[in-house]
Design a protein around this motif. Sequence first.
Motif, PDB file in Angstrom:
ATOM      1  N   GLN A 209      -0.748   7.383   6.911  1.00 23.15           N
ATOM      2  CA  GLN A 209      -2.071   7.017   6.414  1.00 23.15           C
ATOM      3  C   GLN A 209      -1.962   6.557   4.972  1.00 23.15           C
ATOM      4  OE1 GLN A 209      -3.357  11.341   6.674  1.00 23.15           O
ATOM      5  NE2 GLN A 209      -4.559  10.637   4.945  1.00 23.15           N
ATOM      6  N   PRO A 210      -2.932   5.747   4.512  1.00 23.30           N
ATOM      7  CA  PRO A 210      -2.922   5.350   3.095  1.00 23.30           C
ATOM      8  C   PRO A 210      -2.994   6.586   2.200  1.00 23.30           C
ATOM      9  CG  PRO A 210      -4.451   3.994   4.321  1.00 23.30           C
ATOM     10  CD  PRO A 210      -4.001   5.086   5.257  1.00 23.30           C
TER      11      PRO A 210
ATOM     12  N   ARG B  26      -5.049  14.119   6.270  1.00 23.77           N
ATOM     13  CA  ARG B  26      -5.457  14.592   7.602  1.00 23.77           C
ATOM     14  C   ARG B  26      -4.242  15.213   8.276  1.00 23.77           C
ATOM     15  NH1 ARG B  26      -7.038   8.902   8.593  1.00 23.77           N
ATOM     16  NH2 ARG B  26      -5.280   9.042  10.000  1.00 23.77           N
ATOM     17  N   LEU B  27      -4.502  16.116   9.205  1.00 21.37           N
ATOM     18  CA  LEU B  27      -3.422  16.682  10.011  1.00 21.37           C
ATOM     19  C   LEU B  27      -3.353  15.921  11.328  1.00 21.37           C
ATOM     20  CD1 LEU B  27      -3.831  20.510   9.476  1.00 21.37           C
ATOM     21  CD2 LEU B  27      -2.098  19.011   8.524  1.00 21.37           C
TER      22      LEU B  27
ATOM     23  N   THR C 118       0.829  -1.202   0.000  1.00 19.50           N
ATOM     24  CA  THR C 118       0.000   0.000   0.000  1.00 19.50           C
ATOM     25  C   THR C 118       0.866   1.256   0.000  1.00 19.50           C
ATOM     26  OG1 THR C 118      -1.664  -1.176   1.290  1.00 19.50           O
ATOM     27  CG2 THR C 118      -1.821   1.223   1.256  1.00 19.50           C
ATOM     28  N   LYS C 119       0.574   2.177  -0.903  1.00 22.26           N
ATOM     29  CA  LYS C 119       1.270   3.456  -0.915  1.00 22.26           C
ATOM     30  C   LYS C 119       0.731   4.278   0.247  1.00 22.26           C
ATOM     31  CE  LYS C 119       2.626   7.252  -3.904  1.00 22.26           C
ATOM     32  NZ  LYS C 119       2.509   7.868  -5.219  1.00 22.26           N
ATOM     33  N   VAL C 120       1.641   4.826   1.047  1.00 23.43           N
ATOM     34  CA  VAL C 120       1.252   5.573   2.235  1.00 23.43           C
ATOM     35  C   VAL C 120       1.771   7.004   2.155  1.00 23.43           C
ATOM     36  CG1 VAL C 120       1.154   3.545   3.726  1.00 23.43           C
ATOM     37  CG2 VAL C 120       3.288   4.819   3.532  1.00 23.43           C
ATOM     38  N   ARG C 121       1.206   7.832   3.018  1.00 24.46           N
ATOM     39  CA  ARG C 121       1.611   9.238   3.150  1.00 24.46           C
ATOM     40  C   ARG C 121       2.018   9.445   4.602  1.00 24.46           C
ATOM     41  NH1 ARG C 121      -0.677  13.771   0.570  1.00 24.46           N
ATOM     42  NH2 ARG C 121      -2.331  12.433  -0.192  1.00 24.46           N
ATOM     43  N   VAL C 122       3.187  10.048   4.807  1.00 24.98           N
ATOM     44  CA  VAL C 122       3.652  10.409   6.147  1.00 24.98           C
ATOM     45  C   VAL C 122       3.506  11.917   6.273  1.00 24.98           C
ATOM     46  CG1 VAL C 122       5.555  10.371   7.779  1.00 24.98           C
ATOM     47  CG2 VAL C 122       5.299   8.504   6.139  1.00 24.98           C
ATOM     48  N   VAL C 123       2.591  12.351   7.141  1.00 24.01           N
ATOM     49  CA  VAL C 123       2.324  13.778   7.345  1.00 24.01           C
ATOM     50  C   VAL C 123       3.225  14.254   8.482  1.00 24.01           C
ATOM     51  CG1 VAL C 123       0.584  15.513   7.894  1.00 24.01           C
ATOM     52  CG2 VAL C 123      -0.049  13.482   6.570  1.00 24.01           C
TER      53      VAL C 123
END
Length: 75
Positions: A60-61, A67-68, A15-20
């Motif tokens: 998050q995916p 989201r913050l 799964t490609k994820v995002r690190v905020v």
Amino acid sequence: MIDDQALNDYREAGTKVRVVRDILEMNDVKGIVVAWDEEHVMIRKQNRRVVKVKRSYLLQPFDEPRRLPPGLLED
């Protein structure tokens, strides 16, 4: 902090994820989870570079709306 089971699920599924990391979207790290330990997560970006980020960041995916992290905008 994200738990080991969620990280393992992301890794196994690819799964490609995002690190905020902060309020700016351009500072997000996007890629695939490849490894982790108690403090860090290793993310392989699209250009094949591997980045080590703190596990305390919001992960998050990528296909979900951004989201913050809680408490980021509070004074």
